[in-house]
Design a protein around this motif. Sequence first.
Motif, short mmCIF file in Angstrom:
data_model
loop_
_atom_site.label_atom_id
_atom_site.label_comp_id
_atom_site.label_asym_id
_atom_site.label_seq_id
_atom_site.Cartn_x
_atom_site.Cartn_y
_atom_site.Cartn_z
N GLU A 22 0.83 -1.21 0.00
CA GLU A 22 0.00 0.00 0.00
C GLU A 22 0.87 1.26 0.00
O GLU A 22 0.59 2.22 -0.70
CB GLU A 22 -0.92 -0.01 1.21
N ASP A 35 1.29 -3.04 4.09
CA ASP A 35 0.05 -3.33 3.40
C ASP A 35 -1.03 -2.35 3.86
O ASP A 35 -0.76 -1.45 4.66
CB ASP A 35 -0.38 -4.79 3.59
N LYS A 36 -2.26 -2.52 3.39
CA LYS A 36 -3.33 -1.57 3.71
C LYS A 36 -3.77 -1.62 5.16
O LYS A 36 -4.43 -0.71 5.64
CB LYS A 36 -4.53 -1.77 2.78
N GLU A 37 -3.38 -2.66 5.89
CA GLU A 37 -3.70 -2.76 7.32
C GLU A 37 -2.53 -2.35 8.21
O GLU A 37 -2.49 -2.65 9.39
CB GLU A 37 -4.13 -4.19 7.64
N ASN A 38 -1.55 -1.68 7.61
CA ASN A 38 -0.34 -1.20 8.28
C ASN A 38 0.53 -2.31 8.83
O ASN A 38 1.29 -2.12 9.77
CB ASN A 38 -0.68 -0.22 9.40
N LYS A 39 0.47 -3.48 8.22
CA LYS A 39 1.36 -4.59 8.58
C LYS A 39 2.61 -4.50 7.73
O LYS A 39 2.54 -4.20 6.54
CB LYS A 39 0.67 -5.93 8.36
#
Length: 55
Positions: A22, A35-39
Amino acid sequence: MKYLVVVANGDYVTNRRVSEVEYIVIDEGVYTLYDKENKVLFSSPADSLVYLELE
């Protein structure tokens, strides 16, 4: 987005494909791909990263 990442440590070179990226943060000499979940999907010191290419 999907990236091809090439990292070198001495004579050892690795190629990796990292998908579902992301955004990328470069902070205190470290590249971090999230990624989009801040992982965290991938991280590497800037002096070991040979190149980062959007596929």
